[in-house]
Design a protein around this motif. Structure first.
Motif, PDB file in Angstrom:
ATOM      1  N   MET A 130       0.843  -1.182   0.000  1.00 54.56           N
ATOM      2  CA  MET A 130       0.000   0.000   0.000  1.00 54.56           C
ATOM      3  C   MET A 130       0.888   1.245   0.000  1.00 54.56           C
ATOM      4  SD  MET A 130      -3.047  -0.983   2.707  1.00 54.56           S
ATOM      5  CE  MET A 130      -1.915  -1.404   4.024  1.00 54.56           C
ATOM      6  N   PRO A 131       1.140   1.816  -1.170  1.00 57.06           N
ATOM      7  CA  PRO A 131       1.997   3.005  -1.220  1.00 57.06           C
ATOM      8  C   PRO A 131       1.275   4.252  -0.723  1.00 57.06           C
ATOM      9  CG  PRO A 131       1.192   2.461  -3.404  1.00 57.06           C
ATOM     10  CD  PRO A 131       0.732   1.355  -2.503  1.00 57.06           C
ATOM     11  N   ASP A 132       2.034   5.131  -0.089  1.00 57.34           N
ATOM     12  CA  ASP A 132       1.541   6.434   0.359  1.00 57.34           C
ATOM     13  C   ASP A 132       0.190   6.303   1.061  1.00 57.34           C
ATOM     14  OD1 ASP A 132       1.481   9.101   0.816  1.00 57.34           O
ATOM     15  OD2 ASP A 132       1.033   9.701  -1.250  1.00 57.34           O
ATOM     16  N   CYS A 133       0.190   5.572   2.185  1.00 51.62           N
ATOM     17  CA  CYS A 133      -1.067   5.283   2.884  1.00 51.62           C
ATOM     18  C   CYS A 133      -1.057   5.890   4.285  1.00 51.62           C
ATOM     19  CB  CYS A 133      -1.284   3.776   2.953  1.00 51.62           C
ATOM     20  SG  CYS A 133      -0.025   2.923   3.911  1.00 51.62           S
ATOM     21  N   THR A 134      -2.125   5.637   5.024  1.00 45.79           N
ATOM     22  CA  THR A 134      -2.262   6.129   6.390  1.00 45.79           C
ATOM     23  C   THR A 134      -2.459   4.949   7.331  1.00 45.79           C
ATOM     24  OG1 THR A 134      -4.676   6.318   6.289  1.00 45.79           O
ATOM     25  CG2 THR A 134      -3.379   8.208   5.498  1.00 45.79           C
ATOM     26  N   THR A 135      -2.394   5.214   8.637  1.00 47.03           N
ATOM     27  CA  THR A 135      -2.640   4.147   9.605  1.00 47.03           C
ATOM     28  C   THR A 135      -4.078   3.637   9.516  1.00 47.03           C
ATOM     29  OG1 THR A 135      -3.090   5.836  11.287  1.00 47.03           O
ATOM     30  CG2 THR A 135      -0.874   4.904  11.231  1.00 47.03           C
ATOM     31  N   LYS A 136      -4.988   4.493   9.101  1.00 42.96           N
ATOM     32  CA  LYS A 136      -6.374   4.056   8.919  1.00 42.96           C
ATOM     33  C   LYS A 136      -6.455   3.005   7.826  1.00 42.96           C
ATOM     34  CE  LYS A 136     -11.061   5.860   8.263  1.00 42.96           C
ATOM     35  NZ  LYS A 136     -11.877   7.084   8.054  1.00 42.96           N
ATOM     36  N   ASP A 137      -5.689   3.202   6.746  1.00 46.05           N
ATOM     37  CA  ASP A 137      -5.655   2.214   5.667  1.00 46.05           C
ATOM     38  C   ASP A 137      -5.094   0.880   6.170  1.00 46.05           C
ATOM     39  OD1 ASP A 137      -6.590   4.118   3.806  1.00 46.05           O
ATOM     40  OD2 ASP A 137      -4.550   4.836   3.438  1.00 46.05           O
ATOM     41  N   VAL A 138      -4.061   0.956   6.997  1.00 39.13           N
ATOM     42  CA  VAL A 138      -3.452  -0.262   7.541  1.00 39.13           C
ATOM     43  C   VAL A 138      -4.435  -0.992   8.450  1.00 39.13           C
ATOM     44  CG1 VAL A 138      -1.580  -1.173   8.977  1.00 39.13           C
ATOM     45  CG2 VAL A 138      -1.126   0.706   7.373  1.00 39.13           C
ATOM     46  N   SER A 139      -5.144  -0.263   9.304  1.00 38.68           N
ATOM     47  CA  SER A 139      -6.127  -0.880  10.203  1.00 38.68           C
ATOM     48  C   SER A 139      -7.224  -1.579   9.425  1.00 38.68           C
ATOM     49  CB  SER A 139      -6.728   0.181  11.126  1.00 38.68           C
ATOM     50  OG  SER A 139      -5.747   0.741  11.973  1.00 38.68           O
ATOM     51  N   LYS A 140      -7.681  -0.959   8.359  1.00 43.15           N
ATOM     52  CA  LYS A 140      -8.724  -1.573   7.525  1.00 43.15           C
ATOM     53  C   LYS A 140      -8.211  -2.855   6.881  1.00 43.15           C
ATOM     54  CE  LYS A 140     -11.375   2.574   6.290  1.00 43.15           C
ATOM     55  NZ  LYS A 140     -11.784   3.462   5.164  1.00 43.15           N
ATOM     56  N   ALA A 141      -6.936  -2.836   6.447  1.00 40.99           N
ATOM     57  CA  ALA A 141      -6.360  -4.026   5.835  1.00 40.99           C
ATOM     58  C   ALA A 141      -6.253  -5.166   6.842  1.00 40.99           C
ATOM     59  CB  ALA A 141      -4.988  -3.699   5.260  1.00 40.99           C
ATOM     60  N   LEU A 142      -5.911  -4.859   8.087  1.00 37.94           N
ATOM     61  CA  LEU A 142      -5.836  -5.876   9.130  1.00 37.94           C
ATOM     62  C   LEU A 142      -7.204  -6.503   9.387  1.00 37.94           C
ATOM     63  CD1 LEU A 142      -3.447  -4.108  11.680  1.00 37.94           C
ATOM     64  CD2 LEU A 142      -3.004  -6.296  10.554  1.00 37.94           C
ATOM     65  N   VAL A 143      -8.226  -5.674   9.478  1.00 35.51           N
ATOM     66  CA  VAL A 143      -9.580  -6.176   9.717  1.00 35.51           C
ATOM     67  C   VAL A 143     -10.040  -7.053   8.560  1.00 35.51           C
ATOM     68  CG1 VAL A 143     -12.002  -5.516   9.990  1.00 35.51           C
ATOM     69  CG2 VAL A 143     -10.226  -4.242  11.202  1.00 35.51           C
ATOM     70  N   ARG A 144      -9.762  -6.609   7.348  1.00 36.71           N
ATOM     71  CA  ARG A 144     -10.183  -7.375   6.169  1.00 36.71           C
ATOM     72  C   ARG A 144      -9.499  -8.737   6.123  1.00 36.71           C
ATOM     73  NH1 ARG A 144      -8.056  -4.496   2.681  1.00 36.71           N
ATOM     74  NH2 ARG A 144      -6.421  -5.888   1.943  1.00 36.71           N
ATOM     75  N   LEU A 145      -8.176  -8.759   6.339  1.00 32.05           N
ATOM     76  CA  LEU A 145      -7.442 -10.020   6.283  1.00 32.05           C
ATOM     77  C   LEU A 145      -7.854 -10.953   7.413  1.00 32.05           C
ATOM     78  CD1 LEU A 145      -3.866  -8.796   5.311  1.00 32.05           C
ATOM     79  CD2 LEU A 145      -5.434 -10.156   3.917  1.00 32.05           C
ATOM     80  N   ARG A 146      -8.110 -10.394   8.591  1.00 32.42           N
ATOM     81  CA  ARG A 146      -8.536 -11.228   9.714  1.00 32.42           C
ATOM     82  C   ARG A 146      -9.875 -11.882   9.416  1.00 32.42           C
ATOM     83  NH1 ARG A 146      -8.838  -7.526  13.604  1.00 32.42           N
ATOM     84  NH2 ARG A 146      -6.567  -7.407  13.719  1.00 32.42           N
ATOM     85  N   SER A 147     -10.741 -11.158   8.759  1.00 38.56           N
ATOM     86  CA  SER A 147     -12.049 -11.699   8.390  1.00 38.56           C
ATOM     87  C   SER A 147     -11.912 -12.806   7.363  1.00 38.56           C
ATOM     88  CB  SER A 147     -12.934 -10.573   7.851  1.00 38.56           C
ATOM     89  OG  SER A 147     -14.160 -11.071   7.394  1.00 38.56           O
ATOM     90  N   GLU A 148     -10.973 -12.632   6.433  1.00 37.50           N
ATOM     91  CA  GLU A 148     -10.788 -13.624   5.372  1.00 37.50           C
ATOM     92  C   GLU A 148     -10.127 -14.894   5.882  1.00 37.50           C
ATOM     93  OE1 GLU A 148      -8.489 -11.608   2.471  1.00 37.50           O
ATOM     94  OE2 GLU A 148     -10.125 -10.309   1.778  1.00 37.50           O
ATOM     95  N   ILE A 149      -9.143 -14.728   6.808  1.00 35.20           N
ATOM     96  CA  ILE A 149      -8.354 -15.875   7.257  1.00 35.20           C
ATOM     97  C   ILE A 149      -9.001 -16.580   8.434  1.00 35.20           C
ATOM     98  CG2 ILE A 149      -6.111 -16.528   8.239  1.00 35.20           C
ATOM     99  CD1 ILE A 149      -4.873 -14.335   6.525  1.00 35.20           C
ATOM    100  N   GLY A 150      -9.695 -15.841   9.284  1.00 32.88           N
ATOM    101  CA  GLY A 150     -10.354 -16.468  10.423  1.00 32.88           C
ATOM    102  C   GLY A 150      -9.796 -15.975  11.742  1.00 32.88           C
ATOM    103  N   ALA A 151     -10.058 -16.742  12.805  1.00 30.10           N
ATOM    104  CA  ALA A 151      -9.759 -16.304  14.175  1.00 30.10           C
ATOM    105  C   ALA A 151      -8.386 -16.733  14.659  1.00 30.10           C
ATOM    106  CB  ALA A 151     -10.814 -16.839  15.128  1.00 30.10           C
ATOM    107  N   MET A 152      -7.472 -17.159  13.744  1.00 31.94           N
ATOM    108  CA  MET A 152      -6.191 -17.685  14.184  1.00 31.94           C
ATOM    109  C   MET A 152      -5.325 -16.634  14.867  1.00 31.94           C
ATOM    110  SD  MET A 152      -4.023 -16.214  11.738  1.00 31.94           S
ATOM    111  CE  MET A 152      -2.640 -17.300  11.541  1.00 31.94           C
ATOM    112  N   THR A 153      -5.653 -15.375  14.736  1.00 29.57           N
ATOM    113  CA  THR A 153      -4.810 -14.335  15.335  1.00 29.57           C
ATOM    114  C   THR A 153      -5.334 -13.822  16.668  1.00 29.57           C
ATOM    115  OG1 THR A 153      -6.002 -12.632  14.116  1.00 29.57           O
ATOM    116  CG2 THR A 153      -4.031 -13.545  13.085  1.00 29.57           C
ATOM    117  N   LEU A 154      -6.420 -14.413  17.182  1.00 33.25           N
ATOM    118  CA  LEU A 154      -7.007 -13.883  18.405  1.00 33.25           C
ATOM    119  C   LEU A 154      -6.132 -14.114  19.629  1.00 33.25           C
ATOM    120  CD1 LEU A 154     -10.773 -14.794  17.932  1.00 33.25           C
ATOM    121  CD2 LEU A 154      -9.610 -12.617  17.482  1.00 33.25           C
ATOM    122  N   GLY A 155      -5.132 -14.998  19.513  1.00 30.76           N
ATOM    123  CA  GLY A 155      -4.282 -15.293  20.652  1.00 30.76           C
ATOM    124  C   GLY A 155      -3.055 -14.411  20.749  1.00 30.76           C
TER     125      GLY A 155
END
Length: 312
Positions: A1-26
């Motif tokens: 993600m070139p020239d982005c903001t922390t808001k963009d990064v947070s959205k990407a984390l939420v999206r990937l977590r939704s796609e991959i599942g709950a493996m990161t909850l720990g």
């Protein structure tokens, strides 16, 4: 993600977590790596390996060219080579390169410890730096600095509770073997110690400091050829000496009176192994603190006093 903001990064984390599942909850912590572009890949590889036992959100702050315009490029990884952790790589340019805390703060895992790691070229005062100030633990590595001994004495001068150094964790097996030897009959006091190692070995200095504090006897530090690491510990007792000698940076021999010599694998632990050991506990390392603050100045051959005393 070139020239982005922390808001963009947070959205990407939420999206990937939704796609991959709950493996990161720990996730048990946020691990912040502060580095430059040259060391980023190696540091991230070591952190990923170390985090297998400590699922984390790993945020790598890569300080880019300050002559460029202010910009942040980001990369988010989850699953696959990221293992059980979340990986965020932030490349900061321009004046933003000196203000990593501004982009890190919104990305910290809530209600969990924060660990900051400088793989090399750490700030002079890590605890007083903006990233260090938000961390519960701060990990440096004097062994990888251009002048390990000078860097170690700098850590002593600016020490604050929560600081640790990977040069110390690399002495763990040495300390274990020496303690085991002393726990066997005839239980005599050690009257003098000689610790030998490379002139640029911060681990040798710290081991000597630890022995000075623990044994309360004269400890002499012998300097050897650069790059050879820790090579020998000789402890005098009335019945005869105990020696732990590693001539080839891998196998070591333990000798003591009335016992056959023992050969052990004493290879230098890798970065991932040393980092994993540092991450096992969020408590302050009192033993390291004593070796650094009290022990170095007791050792003949370590000029600790030139660095002054810790402020905390």
């Amino acid at each position: 993600m070139p020239d982005c903001t922390t808001k963009d990064v947070s959205k990407a984390l939420v999206r990937l977590r939704s796609e991959i599942g709950a493996m990161t909850l720990g996730r048990v912590m946020t691990l912040i790596i502060v580095t430059d572009d040259d060391g980023a890949d190696d540091a991230l590889e070591a952190a990923t390996a170390a985090s297998r036992a400590h699922p984390s959100r790993i945020i790598t702050l890569v300080r880019g060219d300050r002559r460029w315009s202010d910009r942040m490029d980001a990369e988010v990884r989850m699953g696959g080579d990221a293992g059980v952790s979340e990986i965020v790589v932030l490349r900061l340019f321009g004046e933003l390169a000196d203000h990593g805390e501004a982009v890190v703060t919104p990305l910290l895992v809530p209600d969990s410890p924060v660990v900051a790691w400088w793989p090399m070229n750490a700030d002079y005062d890590v605890a007083g730096s903006p990233i260090g100030a938000m961390a519960d633990r701060r990990i440096t590595d004097a062994s990888l600095s251009s002048n390990p001994r000078k860097d170690l004495l700098r850590r002593r001068q600016t020490y604050a509770e929560g600081d640790s150094d990977m040069a110390w964790s690399r002495t763990t097996r040495w300390r274990g073997l020496l303690a085991t030897a002393l726990d066997q009959p005839p239980y005599e006091p050690v009257t003098a110690v000689t610790v030998s190692g490379a002139s640029d070995s911060a681990s040798t200095d710290l081991l000597a400091g630890w022995l000075a504090v623990r044994l309360r006897c004269p400890v002499h530090r012998v300097r050897g050829k650069r790059g050879t690491g820790l090579t020998k510990v000789h402890m005098d007792r009335a019945s005869g000496p105990i020696e732990l000698v590693r001539p080839d940076r891998r196998f070591a021999t333990v000798t003591q009176p009335e016992q056959p010599p023992r050969t052990v694998d004493l290879s230098r632990p890798g970065t991932a192994e040393s980092l994993a050991e540092e991450l096992r506990s969020m408590d302050r390392d009192i033993t390291y603190r004593d070796a650094l603050l009290k022990g170095l100045e007791l050792v003949d051959g370590v000029s600790a006093t030139r660095a002054g005393r810790s402020r905390k």
